[in-house]
Design an enzyme around this catalytic site. Sequence first.
Site, PDB file in Angstrom:
ATOM      1  N   LYS A   7       0.839  -1.205   0.000  1.00  0.00           N
ATOM      2  CA  LYS A   7       0.000   0.000   0.000  1.00  0.00           C
ATOM      3  C   LYS A   7       0.873   1.254   0.000  1.00  0.00           C
ATOM      4  O   LYS A   7       1.902   1.288   0.674  1.00  0.00           O
ATOM      5  CB  LYS A   7      -0.886  -0.053   1.253  1.00  0.00           C
ATOM      6  CG  LYS A   7      -1.973   0.994   1.352  1.00  0.00           C
ATOM      7  CD  LYS A   7      -2.841   0.723   2.588  1.00  0.00           C
ATOM      8  CE  LYS A   7      -3.964   1.715   2.775  1.00  0.00           C
ATOM      9  NZ  LYS A   7      -4.824   1.382   3.938  1.00  0.00           N
ATOM     10  N   SER A  31      -9.745  -1.291   7.084  1.00  0.00           N
ATOM     11  CA  SER A  31      -9.186  -1.096   5.738  1.00  0.00           C
ATOM     12  C   SER A  31      -8.465  -2.276   5.123  1.00  0.00           C
ATOM     13  O   SER A  31      -8.129  -2.231   3.944  1.00  0.00           O
ATOM     14  CB  SER A  31      -8.235   0.093   5.737  1.00  0.00           C
ATOM     15  OG  SER A  31      -8.977   1.265   5.612  1.00  0.00           O
ATOM     16  N   SER A  67      -9.780   1.245   3.022  1.00  0.00           N
ATOM     17  CA  SER A  67      -8.966   2.072   2.156  1.00  0.00           C
ATOM     18  C   SER A  67      -7.893   1.316   1.368  1.00  0.00           C
ATOM     19  O   SER A  67      -7.374   1.860   0.402  1.00  0.00           O
ATOM     20  CB  SER A  67      -8.287   3.155   2.996  1.00  0.00           C
ATOM     21  OG  SER A  67      -7.377   2.566   3.911  1.00  0.00           O
TER      22      SER A  67
END
Length: 501
Positions: A77, A176, A152
């Site tokens: 990420k 997330s 997310s």
Amino acid sequence: MTAPTLLETRDSIRNRTMTSQACVQRLLDGIRTLDPAIKAVVSYDAERAMTLARQADERIADGHVDGPLAGVPLLIKDNLCTAFGRTTCASRILENFSAPYNAHVVEKLEAAGAIVVGKTNLDEFAMGSSTENSALMVTRNPWNLDYVPGGSSGGSAAAVAAGITAGSLGSDTGGSIRQPASFCGVTGLKPTYGRVSRYGLVAYGSSLDQIGPFGRTVRDVALLLGVIAGRDHRDSTSVDRPVPDYLAALEQPLKGVRIGYAEEYFGEGLDPEVRAAVEAAIAVYKSAGATVQTVHLPHMKYAIACYYLIATAEASSNLARYDGVHYGHRTAAPKDYIDMYCASRQEGFGAEVRRRIMLGTYALSSGYYDAYYLKALKVRTLIQRDFEQALGDVDVIACPTSPTPAIRIGEKVNDPLAMYLMDIYTVSANLAGIPAISIPCGFSKAGLPLTDLRGSVKGLPIGLQLMGAHFAEDRLLRIAHEYQLRTDWHTRTPPIANGGT
Ligand code: GLN
């Protein structure tokens, strides 16, 4: 042909049936052919990855297997700092930011021999549940491109679901990792608070943030957790406890499993198809000999309010550092230095991030601190006690990861409250600090892909969430693995991953 899992990739590299270079090339091909439609990957360095792969292949040819992930390519990420490339957090304010160091988890991955090929998309600063808050692009759900991948960590989940990468890392402050895993039909684990060092993770809500792995299987997630877990003196919240061999623990016999059923997770707003899939999953455990026991979490109803006070309060203070001086974007022609701060932040932050900074600053302001922030901390303690008590009686609590399957792109983006409510089942694990995993447990009928070339799987994935006691990841993973031994939901892949559309 379905893409290999992380363990298969790793084994074929060490058995020399595949080279690391071929695996990296496969990932790069996926980025080139699949990612234009999915938009999971925000940046990558092909040359660097190929050089590392060549070195790994040479070492392996010389008889050296350097670590449990020798030569294995991965994505992470883009809120995890890397000394190479950019670390954008999908924000304009960090669009051109090059971190001066690697996050602890990146060091760990590299020490284990893994190759970090690139970075994945997210909601700006990890604030969101759909990856639509990214300032860079909107990631799409590989099962149906009109739907969100969740957030997310939407890019990390979508890249695994599409078979671009076998494994990835995300971060989880209020869901997330688990919620995008559920929306994309993959496996995602939020470890115990303190299990993995956050050094080099761009902070959102520091008392809630954890880094964790995505894979298609529990096995892959266990392998990655074993690599990234452990004490690191640069994150004083990381805990000095031995890191078990999570992968070996999966092979142990499983006896006397007690599953907790909490009515609070099956109330209003739960999609009937999700309810049916999760109840069927609990029935799988029952038929395998587990006992199912009712547990009570009376303060669950305050979890969303509590979470959104604490997370925004912490965000408002964490994001104060983006002032146009230390980091990132600075406005072009400020009138004076106050104007420079204001305009840099106004131009650099997106609408959702600004909303949260304002909410959090309000909750912390004098006169309101006691009524909001302090109250939320007290409620958090009550929620923690609920879980301590419940998990004293059972091994795991089984529930939906999300009240609905993936939503359409644009469906809730203008309704922040509706978006926040999607986190209703995930935020409490962060408030309590306990580990929680999402594994695929079925499909909805809604959201049928327009063309399903293989004619097999229809609809959008549904996730089962299992939450365990602090630092009991080994037992949690073992129980999750049992489900994957008895079902095949985790083996389904979207048509796009197999050459369909
Ligand atoms: N959706 C939640 C939020 O917007 C959780 C995000 C996260 O875990 N990073 O805060």
